[in-house]
Design a protein around this motif. Sequence first.
Motif, PDB file in Angstrom:
ATOM      1  N   ASP A  93       0.664  -1.276   0.009  1.00 24.73           N
ATOM      2  CA  ASP A  93      -0.008  -0.032   0.085  1.00 24.73           C
ATOM      3  C   ASP A  93       0.872   1.212   0.054  1.00 24.73           C
ATOM      4  N   GLY A  94       2.203   1.201  -0.323  1.00 21.64           N
ATOM      5  CA  GLY A  94       3.095   2.265  -0.234  1.00 21.64           C
ATOM      6  C   GLY A  94       2.607   3.236  -1.291  1.00 21.64           C
ATOM      7  N   LEU A  95       2.507   2.861  -2.561  1.00 23.71           N
ATOM      8  CA  LEU A  95       2.105   3.627  -3.459  1.00 23.71           C
ATOM      9  C   LEU A  95       0.735   4.580  -3.425  1.00 23.71           C
ATOM     10  N   GLU A  96      -0.144   3.820  -2.776  1.00 18.87           N
ATOM     11  CA  GLU A  96      -1.350   4.527  -2.619  1.00 18.87           C
ATOM     12  C   GLU A  96      -1.146   5.509  -1.246  1.00 18.87           C
ATOM     13  N   GLN A  97      -0.336   5.076  -0.385  1.00 15.74           N
ATOM     14  CA  GLN A  97      -0.097   6.170   0.610  1.00 15.74           C
ATOM     15  C   GLN A  97       0.605   7.572   0.097  1.00 15.74           C
ATOM     16  N   ARG A  98       1.599   7.217  -0.743  1.00 10.05           N
ATOM     17  CA  ARG A  98       2.572   8.498  -1.342  1.00 10.05           C
ATOM     18  C   ARG A  98       1.627   9.360  -1.837  1.00 10.05           C
ATOM     19  N   GLU A  99       0.673   8.542  -2.844  1.00  6.15           N
ATOM     20  CA  GLU A  99      -0.101   9.603  -3.949  1.00  6.15           C
ATOM     21  C   GLU A  99      -1.110  10.044  -3.202  1.00  6.15           C
ATOM     22  N   ARG A 100      -1.687   9.565  -2.229  1.00  2.37           N
ATOM     23  CA  ARG A 100      -2.637  10.421  -1.285  1.00  2.37           C
ATOM     24  C   ARG A 100      -1.865  11.367  -0.586  1.00  2.37           C
ATOM     25  N   ALA A 101      -0.750  11.389  -0.061  1.00  2.00           N
ATOM     26  CA  ALA A 101       0.131  12.261   0.479  1.00  2.00           C
ATOM     27  C   ALA A 101       0.425  13.500  -0.130  1.00  2.00           C
ATOM     28  N   MET A 102       0.685  13.072  -1.723  1.00 10.22           N
ATOM     29  CA  MET A 102       0.987  14.247  -2.551  1.00 10.22           C
ATOM     30  C   MET A 102      -0.144  14.761  -3.023  1.00 10.22           C
ATOM     31  N   ALA A 103      -1.409  14.263  -3.237  1.00 10.55           N
ATOM     32  CA  ALA A 103      -2.476  14.610  -3.499  1.00 10.55           C
ATOM     33  C   ALA A 103      -2.967  15.910  -2.461  1.00 10.55           C
ATOM     34  N   SER A 104      -2.892  15.493  -1.004  1.00 10.16           N
ATOM     35  CA  SER A 104      -3.185  16.238   0.067  1.00 10.16           C
ATOM     36  C   SER A 104      -2.367  17.386   0.048  1.00 10.16           C
ATOM     37  N   ALA A 105      -0.968  17.527  -0.222  1.00 11.08           N
ATOM     38  CA  ALA A 105       0.013  18.457  -0.152  1.00 11.08           C
ATOM     39  C   ALA A 105      -0.251  19.438  -1.415  1.00 11.08           C
ATOM     40  N   ARG A 106      -0.824  18.679  -2.481  1.00 12.96           N
ATOM     41  CA  ARG A 106      -1.132  19.603  -3.552  1.00 12.96           C
ATOM     42  C   ARG A 106      -2.474  20.488  -3.610  1.00 12.96           C
ATOM     43  N   VAL A 107      -3.349  19.934  -3.001  1.00  7.63           N
ATOM     44  CA  VAL A 107      -4.607  20.576  -2.801  1.00  7.63           C
ATOM     45  C   VAL A 107      -4.313  21.748  -1.635  1.00  7.63           C
ATOM     46  N   SER A 108      -3.803  21.329  -0.558  1.00  3.59           N
ATOM     47  CA  SER A 108      -3.342  22.531   0.495  1.00  3.59           C
ATOM     48  C   SER A 108      -2.601  23.595  -0.111  1.00  3.59           C
ATOM     49  N   ALA A 109      -1.582  23.157  -1.292  1.00  4.13           N
ATOM     50  CA  ALA A 109      -0.900  24.550  -1.821  1.00  4.13           C
ATOM     51  C   ALA A 109      -1.714  25.328  -2.448  1.00  4.13           C
ATOM     52  N   ILE A 110      -2.726  24.612  -3.512  1.00  7.19           N
ATOM     53  CA  ILE A 110      -3.432  25.299  -4.441  1.00  7.19           C
ATOM     54  C   ILE A 110      -4.496  26.185  -3.584  1.00  7.19           C
ATOM     55  N   ALA A 111      -4.857  25.732  -2.325  1.00 10.78           N
ATOM     56  CA  ALA A 111      -5.915  26.407  -1.588  1.00 10.78           C
ATOM     57  C   ALA A 111      -5.216  27.599  -0.971  1.00 10.78           C
ATOM     58  N   GLN A 112      -4.171  27.391  -0.353  1.00 13.88           N
ATOM     59  CA  GLN A 112      -3.140  28.627  -0.026  1.00 13.88           C
ATOM     60  C   GLN A 112      -2.941  29.469  -0.982  1.00 13.88           C
ATOM     61  N   ASN A 113      -2.663  29.306  -2.293  1.00 18.00           N
ATOM     62  CA  ASN A 113      -2.603  30.174  -3.252  1.00 18.00           C
ATOM     63  C   ASN A 113      -3.822  30.916  -3.489  1.00 18.00           C
ATOM     64  N   LEU A 114      -4.916  29.998  -3.425  1.00 19.10           N
ATOM     65  CA  LEU A 114      -6.235  31.092  -3.867  1.00 19.10           C
ATOM     66  C   LEU A 114      -6.452  31.863  -2.502  1.00 19.10           C
ATOM     67  N   VAL A 115      -6.051  31.494  -1.600  1.00 15.59           N
ATOM     68  CA  VAL A 115      -6.276  32.461  -0.434  1.00 15.59           C
ATOM     69  C   VAL A 115      -5.542  33.695  -0.579  1.00 15.59           C
ATOM     70  N   ALA A 116      -4.223  33.515  -0.788  1.00 19.81           N
ATOM     71  CA  ALA A 116      -3.397  34.445  -1.217  1.00 19.81           C
ATOM     72  C   ALA A 116      -3.631  35.706  -2.342  1.00 19.81           C
ATOM     73  N   GLU A 117      -4.278  34.907  -3.394  1.00 21.56           N
ATOM     74  CA  GLU A 117      -4.627  35.872  -4.614  1.00 21.56           C
ATOM     75  C   GLU A 117      -5.791  36.636  -4.164  1.00 21.56           C
ATOM     76  N   ARG A 118      -6.674  35.957  -3.308  1.00 19.70           N
ATOM     77  CA  ARG A 118      -8.078  36.741  -2.940  1.00 19.70           C
ATOM     78  C   ARG A 118      -7.527  37.928  -1.863  1.00 19.70           C
ATOM     79  N   LEU A 119      -6.428  37.565  -1.070  1.00 17.04           N
ATOM     80  CA  LEU A 119      -6.074  38.692  -0.190  1.00 17.04           C
ATOM     81  C   LEU A 119      -5.453  39.923  -1.043  1.00 17.04           C
ATOM     82  N   THR A 120      -5.091  39.853  -2.186  1.00 18.26           N
ATOM     83  CA  THR A 120      -4.553  40.954  -3.076  1.00 18.26           C
ATOM     84  C   THR A 120      -5.371  41.630  -3.865  1.00 18.26           C
TER      85      THR A 120
END
Length: 319
Positions: free
Chosen positions: A258-285
């Motif tokens: 299950d290592g591949l699934e675990q890594r890809e879930r972690a990658m997906a989580s990190a990516r969604v979080s980064a996109i959300a942070q960018n969206l908030v930063a864009e809205r703040l400006t």
Amino acid sequence: MTDAYSSSRLVAGVRTGQQRSIARMISRIELGAPGVDLELAELYGSAGRAHVVGVTGAPGSGKSSLVSALAASLRRDGKLVGILAVDPSSPFSGGALLGDRIRMSDHSGDGGVYIRSMATRGALGGLARATTDAITVLDAAGMELVLVETVGVGQAEVDIVRTAHTTLVVSIPGTGDEIQTIKAGVLEIADIHVVNKADRDGANRIIRDLTGMLRLGPPTPPGEWRAPVLGTVATEGRGIDALAAALHEHYAFLAAGDGLEQRERAMASARVSAIAQNLVAERLTDSGLGDRAAQILDEVYHRTLDPFSAATALVRVTT
């Protein structure tokens, strides 16, 4: 030609591996062109098949030469390879310094290799969101392995772990600070340790030190991956085929459990979080928030509102 039609053709071109379409799509990502998020959304479902390999290490460790030699080995096996060389941003243009592409010129004319230099744009960890998006493009284009060469390694530069299936950490002998490098969180992020320039004096010692420190760390549970320590001389191609085999072995190991699934879930989580942070930063400006943001910051200045509550209030305004 309508914009929608142009976008559709561009996405179709990426999916069929057309290098001109790949290049244009990545350029649109870097520029933040209108509609590029929708194009990436279309490509996302076509991705998810590539083995993403992060290559990090101290400046001067020969990462570019190693990536170039590794790509050559993978090509001999018939693999399609994408290379993203993440350069420090130019202080003048914000773009990437193209030294890595120059050093990888041996692959020019090979349609089975796509090479792109990308700027960090000041991103913590040496990776920008654009790099992760570019991985999706190369993945959707049919690249079987995507090699991502990062700027460096250190306590704050481990973003590659949240982006790659396999992380290579490159060391070299003779720098005088090998032990300090080992202490800087390297043991924790490496799936494979590579001692490059292994023809230099002291190479055997650093291989021995790395191996010893791995053994002194927490014991590897049964069935878990044990990071190997491999010596290479990238400029001569020595040890490169063994490194390519270790990459395949690690990916197969992940896929077998299950290592591949675990890594890809972690990658997906990190990516969604980064996109959300960018969206908030864009809205703040966003200019529409100017008066409200100024009022909140004025309250912080006068200490009638604490910065933690202010940040919460700004986030609420943006969502």
